[in-house]
Design a protein around this motif. Structure first.
Motif, PDB file in Angstrom:
ATOM      1  N   PRO A  86       0.803  -1.305   0.046  1.00 55.26           N
ATOM      2  CA  PRO A  86       0.081  -0.104  -0.018  1.00 55.26           C
ATOM      3  C   PRO A  86       1.005   1.430   0.057  1.00 55.26           C
ATOM      4  CG  PRO A  86      -0.312  -1.422   2.031  1.00 55.26           C
ATOM      5  CD  PRO A  86       0.505  -2.008   1.178  1.00 55.26           C
ATOM      6  N   PRO A  87       0.418   2.192  -0.678  1.00 53.62           N
ATOM      7  CA  PRO A  87       1.054   3.513  -0.842  1.00 53.62           C
ATOM      8  C   PRO A  87       1.528   4.122   0.730  1.00 53.62           C
ATOM      9  CG  PRO A  87      -0.732   3.650  -1.964  1.00 53.62           C
ATOM     10  CD  PRO A  87      -0.703   2.233  -1.165  1.00 53.62           C
ATOM     11  N   CYS A  88       2.775   4.663   0.594  1.00 56.25           N
ATOM     12  CA  CYS A  88       3.265   5.112   2.014  1.00 56.25           C
ATOM     13  C   CYS A  88       4.000   6.436   1.761  1.00 56.25           C
ATOM     14  CB  CYS A  88       4.159   4.002   2.696  1.00 56.25           C
ATOM     15  SG  CYS A  88       5.745   3.972   1.786  1.00 56.25           S
ATOM     16  N   GLN A  89       3.756   7.155   0.640  1.00 59.58           N
ATOM     17  CA  GLN A  89       4.482   8.501   0.616  1.00 59.58           C
ATOM     18  C   GLN A  89       4.055   9.372   1.513  1.00 59.58           C
ATOM     19  OE1 GLN A  89       2.794   6.456  -1.804  1.00 59.58           O
ATOM     20  NE2 GLN A  89       3.744   6.570  -3.515  1.00 59.58           N
ATOM     21  N   GLY A  90       2.929   9.357   2.032  1.00 58.21           N
ATOM     22  CA  GLY A  90       2.243  10.476   3.090  1.00 58.21           C
ATOM     23  C   GLY A  90       2.912  10.361   4.159  1.00 58.21           C
ATOM     24  N   PHE A  91       3.546   9.233   4.769  1.00 57.46           N
ATOM     25  CA  PHE A  91       4.232   9.102   6.006  1.00 57.46           C
ATOM     26  C   PHE A  91       5.545   8.568   5.986  1.00 57.46           C
ATOM     27  CE2 PHE A  91       1.024   5.604   5.446  1.00 57.46           C
ATOM     28  CZ  PHE A  91       1.708   4.624   5.688  1.00 57.46           C
ATOM     29  N   SER A  92       6.031   8.064   4.921  1.00 59.51           N
ATOM     30  CA  SER A  92       7.347   7.622   4.869  1.00 59.51           C
ATOM     31  C   SER A  92       8.369   8.489   4.958  1.00 59.51           C
ATOM     32  CB  SER A  92       7.743   6.706   3.461  1.00 59.51           C
ATOM     33  OG  SER A  92       8.893   6.265   3.253  1.00 59.51           O
ATOM     34  N   ALA A  94      10.940   8.662   3.477  1.00 58.82           N
ATOM     35  CA  ALA A  94      11.515   8.877   1.975  1.00 58.82           C
ATOM     36  C   ALA A  94      10.581   9.501   1.271  1.00 58.82           C
ATOM     37  CB  ALA A  94      11.711   7.474   1.421  1.00 58.82           C
ATOM     38  N   GLY A  95       9.276   9.689   1.699  1.00 59.87           N
ATOM     39  CA  GLY A  95       8.285  10.340   0.830  1.00 59.87           C
ATOM     40  C   GLY A  95       8.254  11.933   1.351  1.00 59.87           C
ATOM     41  N   LYS A  96       7.261  12.546   1.027  1.00 60.09           N
ATOM     42  CA  LYS A  96       6.743  14.060   1.336  1.00 60.09           C
ATOM     43  C   LYS A  96       6.220  14.322   2.737  1.00 60.09           C
ATOM     44  CE  LYS A  96       6.592  15.420  -3.477  1.00 60.09           C
ATOM     45  NZ  LYS A  96       5.805  16.065  -4.475  1.00 60.09           N
ATOM     46  N   ARG A  97       5.896  13.275   3.229  1.00 59.58           N
ATOM     47  CA  ARG A  97       5.418  13.410   4.816  1.00 59.58           C
ATOM     48  C   ARG A  97       4.210  14.379   4.871  1.00 59.58           C
ATOM     49  NH1 ARG A  97       9.354  11.513   9.045  1.00 59.58           N
ATOM     50  NH2 ARG A  97       7.668  11.059   9.716  1.00 59.58           N
ATOM     51  N   ILE A  98       3.100  14.124   3.792  1.00 56.47           N
ATOM     52  CA  ILE A  98       2.054  15.031   3.945  1.00 56.47           C
ATOM     53  C   ILE A  98       0.922  14.385   4.573  1.00 56.47           C
ATOM     54  CG2 ILE A  98       0.302  16.255   2.633  1.00 56.47           C
ATOM     55  CD1 ILE A  98       2.338  16.294   0.189  1.00 56.47           C
ATOM     56  N   VAL A  99       0.750  14.874   5.867  1.00 61.69           N
ATOM     57  CA  VAL A  99      -0.338  14.318   6.941  1.00 61.69           C
ATOM     58  C   VAL A  99      -1.618  13.857   6.272  1.00 61.69           C
ATOM     59  CG1 VAL A  99      -1.368  14.290   9.028  1.00 61.69           C
ATOM     60  CG2 VAL A  99       0.914  15.032   8.749  1.00 61.69           C
ATOM     61  N   ASP A 100      -2.177  14.946   5.427  1.00 61.62           N
ATOM     62  CA  ASP A 100      -3.381  14.704   4.808  1.00 61.62           C
ATOM     63  C   ASP A 100      -3.603  14.262   3.550  1.00 61.62           C
ATOM     64  OD1 ASP A 100      -4.429  16.429   6.801  1.00 61.62           O
ATOM     65  OD2 ASP A 100      -4.199  18.233   5.943  1.00 61.62           O
ATOM     66  N   ASP A 101      -2.458  13.556   3.015  1.00 65.75           N
ATOM     67  CA  ASP A 101      -2.340  12.686   1.771  1.00 65.75           C
ATOM     68  C   ASP A 101      -3.551  11.547   1.956  1.00 65.75           C
ATOM     69  OD1 ASP A 101      -1.742  10.881  -0.214  1.00 65.75           O
ATOM     70  OD2 ASP A 101       0.159  11.522  -0.150  1.00 65.75           O
ATOM     71  N   GLU A 102      -4.269  11.510   1.150  1.00 64.88           N
ATOM     72  CA  GLU A 102      -5.511  10.752   1.127  1.00 64.88           C
ATOM     73  C   GLU A 102      -5.010   9.050   0.989  1.00 64.88           C
ATOM     74  OE1 GLU A 102      -8.960  11.259  -1.449  1.00 64.88           O
ATOM     75  OE2 GLU A 102      -8.805  13.464  -1.367  1.00 64.88           O
ATOM     76  N   ARG A 103      -3.878   8.834   0.446  1.00 62.17           N
ATOM     77  CA  ARG A 103      -3.281   7.624   0.439  1.00 62.17           C
ATOM     78  C   ARG A 103      -2.816   7.200   1.645  1.00 62.17           C
ATOM     79  NH1 ARG A 103       1.189   9.025  -4.221  1.00 62.17           N
ATOM     80  NH2 ARG A 103       1.412  10.791  -2.757  1.00 62.17           N
ATOM     81  N   ASN A 104      -2.724   7.950   2.686  1.00 62.08           N
ATOM     82  CA  ASN A 104      -2.163   7.531   3.966  1.00 62.08           C
ATOM     83  C   ASN A 104      -3.311   6.604   4.551  1.00 62.08           C
ATOM     84  OD1 ASN A 104      -0.163   9.123   3.684  1.00 62.08           O
ATOM     85  ND2 ASN A 104      -0.950  10.684   5.187  1.00 62.08           N
TER      86      ASN A 104
END
Length: 111
Positions: A86-92, A94-104
């Protein structure tokens, strides 16, 4: 079991992308029967890489187990293994760490 590959343990891959996890599991002796991703180019590549597997492009939140069984022609007990990334870009880290990213929240669909 159906005729996809009755000699190997079948699995499905959620958030399959192009099939990185599937490749590893295939090399370990398992057989992919289904992969789903929302990115069309990824599922086209998945189908190319795993021609004996059903590649489904769509939103996992709108996919039912019944639809998977319909597409693969398998029965409930024919799929003992589910893998996925599953996508983890929002909290990884290595990602952008955008708390409100729907993919979280998509990890919940995996569970």
């Amino acid at each position: 079991m159906n005729d996809l590959d009755s000699e190997k343990t079948s699995f499905i891959d959620l958030f399959c992308g192009c099939g990185g996890f599937t490749k590893g599991f295939s090399e370990a002796g398992f057989s992919s029967v289904f992969g789903i991703d929302v990115w069309k180019d990824a599922t086209v590549t998945y189908k190319h890489n795993f021609p004996n597997s059903v590649a489904f492009c769509g939103d996992i939140k709108e996919l039912s187990s019944g639809k998977i069984f319909e597409l693969t022609k398998l029965k409930k007990n024919d799929i003992p293994l589910i893998i996925g990334g599953p996508p983890c870009q929002g909290f990884s880290v290595a990602g952008k760490r955008i708390v409100d990213d729907e993919r979280n929240k998509l990890y919940k669909s995996f569970v």
